[in-house]
Design a protein around this motif. Structure first.
Motif, PDB file in Angstrom:
ATOM      1  N   ASP A 147       0.478  -1.472  -0.007  1.00 46.54           N
ATOM      2  CA  ASP A 147      -0.372  -0.048   0.165  1.00 46.54           C
ATOM      3  C   ASP A 147       1.340   1.478   0.372  1.00 46.54           C
ATOM      4  O   ASP A 147       1.361   1.661   0.858  1.00 46.54           O
ATOM      5  CB  ASP A 147      -0.750  -0.106   1.064  1.00 46.54           C
ATOM      6  CG  ASP A 147      -2.220   1.370   1.219  1.00 46.54           C
ATOM      7  OD1 ASP A 147      -1.684   1.977   0.196  1.00 46.54           O
ATOM      8  OD2 ASP A 147      -3.047   1.160   2.399  1.00 46.54           O
TER       9      ASP A 147
ATOM     10  N   GLY B 108      -0.278   3.921   0.601  1.00 48.52           N
ATOM     11  CA  GLY B 108      -0.668   5.178   0.599  1.00 48.52           C
ATOM     12  C   GLY B 108      -2.373   5.991   0.059  1.00 48.52           C
ATOM     13  O   GLY B 108      -1.572   5.645  -1.550  1.00 48.52           O
ATOM     14  N   TYR B 109      -2.633   7.138   0.421  1.00 52.05           N
ATOM     15  CA  TYR B 109      -4.053   6.730  -0.249  1.00 52.05           C
ATOM     16  C   TYR B 109      -3.611   8.856  -1.191  1.00 52.05           C
ATOM     17  O   TYR B 109      -2.691   9.280  -1.062  1.00 52.05           O
ATOM     18  CB  TYR B 109      -4.300   7.639   1.063  1.00 52.05           C
ATOM     19  CG  TYR B 109      -4.723   9.009   1.909  1.00 52.05           C
ATOM     20  CD1 TYR B 109      -4.624  10.324   1.522  1.00 52.05           C
ATOM     21  CD2 TYR B 109      -4.190   8.350   3.003  1.00 52.05           C
ATOM     22  CE1 TYR B 109      -4.408  10.906   2.636  1.00 52.05           C
ATOM     23  CE2 TYR B 109      -4.393   9.042   3.443  1.00 52.05           C
ATOM     24  CZ  TYR B 109      -4.477  10.153   3.340  1.00 52.05           C
ATOM     25  OH  TYR B 109      -3.798  11.478   4.835  1.00 52.05           O
TER      26      TYR B 109
ATOM     27  N   ASN C 198     -11.311   6.564   0.987  1.00 48.09           N
ATOM     28  CA  ASN C 198      -9.817   7.292   0.389  1.00 48.09           C
ATOM     29  C   ASN C 198      -9.006   6.359  -0.624  1.00 48.09           C
ATOM     30  O   ASN C 198     -10.322   5.250  -0.904  1.00 48.09           O
ATOM     31  CB  ASN C 198      -8.598   7.418   1.209  1.00 48.09           C
ATOM     32  CG  ASN C 198      -8.907   8.480   2.546  1.00 48.09           C
ATOM     33  OD1 ASN C 198      -9.673   9.008   2.000  1.00 48.09           O
ATOM     34  ND2 ASN C 198      -8.392   8.035   3.700  1.00 48.09           N
TER      35      ASN C 198
ATOM     36  N   HIS D   5      -6.421   4.423  -2.589  1.00 50.23           N
ATOM     37  CA  HIS D   5      -4.847   3.831  -2.773  1.00 50.23           C
ATOM     38  C   HIS D   5      -4.379   3.731  -4.055  1.00 50.23           C
ATOM     39  O   HIS D   5      -5.413   3.117  -4.185  1.00 50.23           O
ATOM     40  CB  HIS D   5      -4.980   3.258  -1.223  1.00 50.23           C
ATOM     41  CG  HIS D   5      -5.336   3.398  -0.091  1.00 50.23           C
ATOM     42  ND1 HIS D   5      -4.554   3.159   0.981  1.00 50.23           N
ATOM     43  CD2 HIS D   5      -6.639   4.013   0.739  1.00 50.23           C
ATOM     44  CE1 HIS D   5      -5.266   3.970   2.214  1.00 50.23           C
ATOM     45  NE2 HIS D   5      -6.153   4.345   1.576  1.00 50.23           N
TER      46      HIS D   5
ATOM     47  N   TYR E  53      -0.967  12.870  -5.683  1.00 50.43           N
ATOM     48  CA  TYR E  53      -2.197  13.545  -4.940  1.00 50.43           C
ATOM     49  C   TYR E  53      -2.389  14.350  -5.199  1.00 50.43           C
ATOM     50  O   TYR E  53      -1.494  15.759  -5.545  1.00 50.43           O
ATOM     51  CB  TYR E  53      -1.371  14.102  -3.144  1.00 50.43           C
ATOM     52  CG  TYR E  53      -2.898  14.210  -2.229  1.00 50.43           C
ATOM     53  CD1 TYR E  53      -3.695  13.132  -1.322  1.00 50.43           C
ATOM     54  CD2 TYR E  53      -3.164  15.392  -1.999  1.00 50.43           C
ATOM     55  CE1 TYR E  53      -4.516  13.346  -0.317  1.00 50.43           C
ATOM     56  CE2 TYR E  53      -4.203  15.677  -1.340  1.00 50.43           C
ATOM     57  CZ  TYR E  53      -4.759  14.585  -0.463  1.00 50.43           C
ATOM     58  OH  TYR E  53      -6.115  15.538  -0.040  1.00 50.43           O
TER      59      TYR E  53
END
Length: 265
Positions: A84, A86-87, A200, A202, A224
């Motif tokens: 993962d 992250g978002y 969110n 990801h 992002y």
């Protein structure tokens, strides 16, 4: 931002046929190719196949994993074979949406103003998940409004027409979507949580991706977009015949944002 003169590996990005995923994947592809010197191979597939491919190492990354709810089952099944990163977007959600000038704030208030809404909710395609959830909301809140089946384009056209006339309208809506960049809108509160909680988006990668492609992993970790940025990107792509050309134009207009994503830039 200069190209790396050395040949680099091909990055394999998978995406589902969803507007936000198409937009983010094309943006990432253009940056990786134009600014970082990689070749990028994109593959569209259903989410289930994408997670299998990531777990098997056949794809490198997927930028449109909805967590912690929508894709929870895939994470439980394949999580130990995934990374993962992250978002990349916060606040993804579905629900009922109205223009900001509409002075109610909750689904519970719809019945009291049903005449202003012509006793209808403008929906999209009959088979869409948000439609079945909206029928559940009508039951849960005992709404005296009819859900009108249409399509995504018809829904947004109806929304635009109502806003031009400052009329009241309520539609089935989801975020991210380009309409939030084009119009001033708000979700109606859903105290019974019929539509679920916000999620969110990801970026999920295959296991060992950070070790094998550290520069790309760093870029995708920094990648992002806020609601306005993703909305504007989706809006530009929706009005273009070429998603990559639209992404390049978006990059020109958001150079500082993009520069912050690129390692050693």
């Amino acid at each position: 931002m200069a190209l790396n003169v050395f040949a680099k590996e091909t990055v394999k990005l998978a995406y589902a046929n969803w507007a936000e995923g198409i937009a983010m994947t094309n943006l990432a592809k253009v940056i990786l190719e134009d600014e970082m010197g990689y070749d990028v191979e994109t593959t569209m597939a259903d989410p289930g196949l994408i997670f299998v491919s990531l777990a098997q190492g056949n794809q490198d990354a997927f930028l449109d994993a909805w967590l912690p709810i929508t894709h929870e089952a895939y994470i439980k099944q394949f999580g130990d074979k995934l990374t993962d990163l992250g978002y990349n977007f916060e606040g993804a959600r579905i629900g009922l949406v109205v223009p900001e000038y509409v002075n109610i704030n909750s689904i519970e208030e719809l019945n009291n103003s049903k005449d202003k809404f012509d006793s209808q909710i403008v929906g999209i395609d009959a088979g869409a998940g948000i439609m079945s959830t909206t029928y559940s909301a009508i039951d849960a809140y005992d709404l005296d409004l009819e859900l009108i089946e249409s399509s995504g384009p018809v829904m947004t056209a109806s929304l635009a027409n109502a806003i031009d006339k400052k009329e009241w309208i309520v539609v089935t809506g989801w975020q991210p979507h380009w309409k939030f960049a084009r119009f001033a809108l708000k979700f109606l509160d859903d105290p019974k949580e019929v539509y679920g909680k916000a999620e969110n988006l990801h970026t999920m990668a295959r296991r060992n991706f950070i070790i094998d492609m550290p520069e790309v992993a760093q870029f995708l970790t920094h990648f992002y977009l806020n609601s306005q940025q993703l909305g504007s990107l989706m809006d530009m792509i929706s009005n273009s015949d070429d998603a990559e050309d639209a992404a390049r134009e978006w990059i020109k207009q958001n150079k500082k944002v993009v520069e912050n994503w690129i390692p050693n830039n």
